[in-house]
Write a protein that holds these residues in place. Structure first.
Motif, short mmCIF file in Angstrom:
data_model
loop_
_atom_site.label_atom_id
_atom_site.label_comp_id
_atom_site.label_asym_id
_atom_site.label_seq_id
_atom_site.Cartn_x
_atom_site.Cartn_y
_atom_site.Cartn_z
N MET A 1 0.99 -1.32 0.04
CA MET A 1 0.06 -0.01 -0.12
C MET A 1 0.89 1.45 0.04
SD MET A 1 -2.86 1.24 2.66
CE MET A 1 -4.10 -0.14 2.42
N ASP A 2 0.47 2.27 -0.92
CA ASP A 2 1.10 3.48 -0.88
C ASP A 2 1.27 4.41 0.60
OD1 ASP A 2 0.26 6.69 -1.26
OD2 ASP A 2 1.91 5.95 -2.58
N LYS A 3 2.41 5.04 0.75
CA LYS A 3 2.42 5.28 2.22
C LYS A 3 1.32 6.60 2.24
CE LYS A 3 7.43 5.52 2.18
NZ LYS A 3 8.66 6.39 2.17
N LEU A 4 0.76 7.39 1.53
CA LEU A 4 -0.13 8.30 1.44
C LEU A 4 -1.29 7.64 1.43
CD1 LEU A 4 0.91 11.09 -1.07
CD2 LEU A 4 1.17 11.07 1.40
N GLU A 5 -1.75 6.66 1.02
CA GLU A 5 -2.97 5.98 1.08
C GLU A 5 -3.00 5.33 2.57
OE1 GLU A 5 -4.18 2.81 -1.76
OE2 GLU A 5 -3.28 3.92 -3.08
N LEU A 6 -1.95 4.81 3.30
CA LEU A 6 -1.92 4.34 4.27
C LEU A 6 -2.15 5.39 5.61
CD1 LEU A 6 -1.62 1.76 5.97
CD2 LEU A 6 0.85 2.39 6.27
N ILE A 7 -1.61 6.54 5.34
CA ILE A 7 -1.91 7.66 6.27
C ILE A 7 -3.39 8.17 6.38
CG2 ILE A 7 -1.22 10.30 6.84
CD1 ILE A 7 1.55 9.24 5.92
N LYS A 8 -3.71 8.41 4.90
CA LYS A 8 -5.38 8.53 4.71
C LYS A 8 -6.15 7.64 5.58
CE LYS A 8 -4.78 10.71 0.23
NZ LYS A 8 -5.28 10.56 -1.05
N GLN A 9 -5.91 6.34 5.42
CA GLN A 9 -6.90 5.22 6.03
C GLN A 9 -6.51 5.49 7.65
OE1 GLN A 9 -5.59 1.37 4.47
NE2 GLN A 9 -6.61 0.32 6.15
N PHE A 10 -5.26 5.83 8.15
CA PHE A 10 -5.09 6.20 9.39
C PHE A 10 -6.25 7.29 9.98
CE2 PHE A 10 -3.17 8.54 12.80
CZ PHE A 10 -3.05 7.74 13.52
N LEU A 11 -6.20 8.43 9.07
CA LEU A 11 -6.79 9.62 9.49
C LEU A 11 -8.26 9.16 9.30
CD1 LEU A 11 -5.06 12.36 7.45
CD2 LEU A 11 -4.77 12.15 9.93
N ASP A 12 -8.80 8.34 8.76
CA ASP A 12 -10.16 7.94 8.56
C ASP A 12 -10.62 6.98 9.85
OD1 ASP A 12 -10.62 9.47 6.41
OD2 ASP A 12 -10.26 7.91 4.97
N ASN A 13 -9.46 6.73 10.54
CA ASN A 13 -9.63 5.59 11.57
C ASN A 13 -9.96 4.41 11.21
OD1 ASN A 13 -9.49 5.09 14.28
ND2 ASN A 13 -11.51 5.49 14.85
N ALA A 14 -9.33 3.94 10.10
CA ALA A 14 -9.62 2.53 9.31
C ALA A 14 -8.50 1.99 9.06
CB ALA A 14 -10.45 2.86 8.01
N CYS A 15 -7.45 1.76 10.24
CA CYS A 15 -6.39 0.87 10.02
C CYS A 15 -6.24 0.10 11.21
CB CYS A 15 -4.95 1.74 9.61
SG CYS A 15 -4.54 2.74 11.10
#
Length: 56
Positions: A1-15
């Motif tokens: 997974m791309d770093k930015l996608e992973l951070i977005k997922q974190f910000l969405d509280n979905a990781c």
């Protein structure tokens, strides 16, 4: 997974916890990535909107 996608997922509280640990490592080594997704102005808005912390 791309770093930015992973951070977005974190910000969405979905990781997962493991993904959150990976994000912490990424941001420690590349702190500018957070600014790519959430500029300082937005951090400031969120800080102003947050309720004050209670002091013990």
């Amino acid at each position: 997974m791309d770093k930015l996608e992973l951070i977005k997922q974190f910000l969405d509280n979905a990781c997962t916890g493991e993904e959150a640990d990976r994000i912490e490592e990424i941001l420690d080594s590349e702190p500018g990535l957070a600014d790519t997704l959430l500029p300082q102005e937005e951090w400031d808005l969120h800080a102003m909107a947050a309720p004050p912390r209670m002091q013990a």
